[in-house]
Structures are given as structure tokens and as C-alpha cells.
Design an enzyme around this catalytic site. Structure first.
Site, PDB file in Angstrom:
ATOM      1  N   ASP A  51       0.830  -1.206   0.000  1.00 34.14           N
ATOM      2  CA  ASP A  51       0.000   0.000   0.000  1.00 34.14           C
ATOM      3  C   ASP A  51       0.866   1.258   0.000  1.00 34.14           C
ATOM      4  OD1 ASP A  51      -1.901  -1.920   0.434  1.00 34.14           O
ATOM      5  OD2 ASP A  51      -2.595  -1.131   2.351  1.00 34.14           O
ATOM      6  N   HIS A  83      -6.099   2.919  -3.537  1.00 33.04           N
ATOM      7  CA  HIS A  83      -5.921   3.117  -2.093  1.00 33.04           C
ATOM      8  C   HIS A  83      -6.299   4.563  -1.720  1.00 33.04           C
ATOM      9  CE1 HIS A  83      -4.544   1.941   1.823  1.00 33.04           C
ATOM     10  NE2 HIS A  83      -3.438   2.661   1.840  1.00 33.04           N
ATOM     11  N   HIS A 134       3.891  -2.149   2.839  1.00 30.80           N
ATOM     12  CA  HIS A 134       3.800  -0.760   2.355  1.00 30.80           C
ATOM     13  C   HIS A 134       5.049  -0.364   1.586  1.00 30.80           C
ATOM     14  CE1 HIS A 134       0.969  -1.152   5.660  1.00 30.80           C
ATOM     15  NE2 HIS A 134       0.293  -0.148   5.121  1.00 30.80           N
TER      16      HIS A 134
HETATM   17 ZN   LIG Z   1      -2.261   2.976   3.513  1.00 32.82          ZN
END
Ligand SMILES: [Zn+2]
Length: 240
Positions: A53, A103, A196
Site C-alpha cells: 500500500d 488506495h 507498504h
Molecule cells: Zn495505507
């Protein structure tokens, strides 16, 4: 003074139960009360989906190189604002054969936001991602895993399925020595790992913990007989 008032206690109980249910609906990975989502893949194969992400970031190419070394596909939930900052990196992710999801545009918490706000966040990200990469995302990951009223309709409008996770890496705050065992512990058929390759919409974020974790964990999981699939594939029980 204490008043004995069972009816008030009763009301409190209902309020607490209501708050508990709302917290579950908003935050719990397997909850689908506020919008349709999945949180794990098929158990029919020894496969794991790696998801990243908050990208793209200045360090995403380093991550792409590690994945390429092992021939591992992944899914990247990108923020529209990051894509506009680094469109070439976003394109590189798509060109390497990875899947791209939405996202949001600026990575806000969606709770207590209006339906219009939520719709604008998802729409702007869809648009920026498609403009930069030519890919129209089919999956959505809510920032902080927080879903809210209005998300269901917006996801429907853009034909997006929510994707949560079986294990979240905490790679934004933990060193790799703590993350690696956490992921190994969460390894199972159909697992969806959340990592991430950015930090919200920060410029040039430090993602060394993520890079070290991936470098270390991929060979270990492969030794255990796992392979890696994109979200689309891991959701399909019959893929060969
Ligand atoms: Zn995030």
C-alpha cells in the site's frame, strides 16, 4: 450519589453493543458490513498474495527489483496523489506485470466523512492510476482498513471489491527483525499480507524495513513450498 437504575444500565449496554458492532464493521478485516470485501484467498493452493500500500514511492523501484529477482508477482494499492508525483514509477509497477489497486487519492481516514468525500477520493485515484498506467483498478483497499457509510455505493459505482488482509506487517513502525517472524507465522494457503512501499503520501519515505523484510522473507517462504499470486488469482479457487 449512586442511583440504582437498571434501565439506564440497559441502555448503556445497548449503546456499548452498538459501538462494538460499529467498530467491528469499520475496522475488522473480515467485516463486510459497510462494503463488500475479501480478506483471504483460496485455501486450495499453497499460495500467498503480497500486497503493498501507499505507493508508488521513490523506493518502489528497489522493491520491484527484489520481486523480479525471485519472479514474484504482487499487488500494489496506490494513492492517486503518489501516482501524480511519480507517474513513471506507477507505470513501471504495471509494466513489471504486477496488479494495481486503488488506495484512495490522499490517504484519509474515511470514517465520519460524507458520501461525496468518499466518492471523490476513490474517483480521483481511479482516474490518476488509469491515466498513468492504463490500468483501471478492480480492487480497493481502505486506508487504515477503515470503511464507512457510502463506501459500498462508491465501490459499486467503480466496480471495486474491497481487499483487507490476513496479516498486516506493521512495517511502518517495526524493524524487519520483528516483521519477518510475524509474516512467517501468518503464512498459510490463501494468506493476504499487507505491506507498504510508501508511507501515506510522504515524499521519499524511508521504507528500508519493508525492503529488508521482503528480501528476507521471500526465500524462507519459498523454501516452505509457498508461491505468490496477485489478488485476482488468489481469489480464484480453480486457477491452475
Ligand atoms: Zn495505507
Amino acid at each position: 450519589m449512586t442511583v440504582w437504575a437498571p434501565w439506564l444500565q440497559g441502555t448503556g449496554g445497548v449503546a456499548v453493543a452498538g459501538a462494538g458492532l460499529l467498530a467491528y464493521a469499520v475496522r475488522f478485516p473480515s467485516s463486510t458490513l459497510l462494503a463488500p470485501s475479501v480478506h483471504r484467498g483460496t485455501r486450495t493452493r499453497r499460495a500467498i498474495a503480497l500486497t503493498f500500500d501507499d505507493g508508488p514511492s521513490e523506493s518502489t523501484p528497489e522493491l520491484l527489483a527484489i520481486l523480479a529477482r525471485h519472479g514474484v508477482p504482487a499487488t500494489f494499492f496506490q494513492c492517486g496523489a503518489n501516482v501524480r508525483r511519480l507517474p513513471a514509477v506507477a507505470r513501471e509497477v504495471a509494466a513489471a506485470g504486477h496488479e494495481i489497486g486503488n488506495h484512495t487519492d490522499t490517504h484519509p481516514r474515511l470514517d465520519f466523512k460524507s458520501r461525496d468525500f468518499i466518492a471523490r477520493e476513490l474517483a480521483a485515484a481511479q482516474e490518476s492510476i488509469e491515466r498513468a498506467t492504463g490500468v483501471r483498478p478492480r480492487y480497493f483497499r481502505a486506508p487504515y482498513g477503515i470503511r464507512w457509510f457510502g463506501l459500498r455505493e462508491t465501490q459499486q459505482r467503480f466496480n471495486l471489491t474491497g481487499v483487507m488482509w490476513t496479516t498486516i506487517a506493521l512495517d511502518w513502525k517495526w524493524p524487519s527483525e520483528r516483521i519477518v517472524p510475524r509474516l512467517l507465522n501468518g503464512a498459510q494457503s490463501g494468506a493476504i499480507f499487507c505491506l507498504h512501499d510508501g508511507r501515506r503520501v510522504e515524499t521519499a519515505p524511508d521504507i528500508r524495513a519493508t525492503l529488508e523484510t521482503v528480501t528476507e522473507v521471500l526465500p524462507k517462504l519459498m523454501e516452505q513450498g509457498f508461491h505468490f499470486e496477485k489478488v485476482t488469482d488468489i481469489l480464484c479457487p480453480t486457477k491452475s
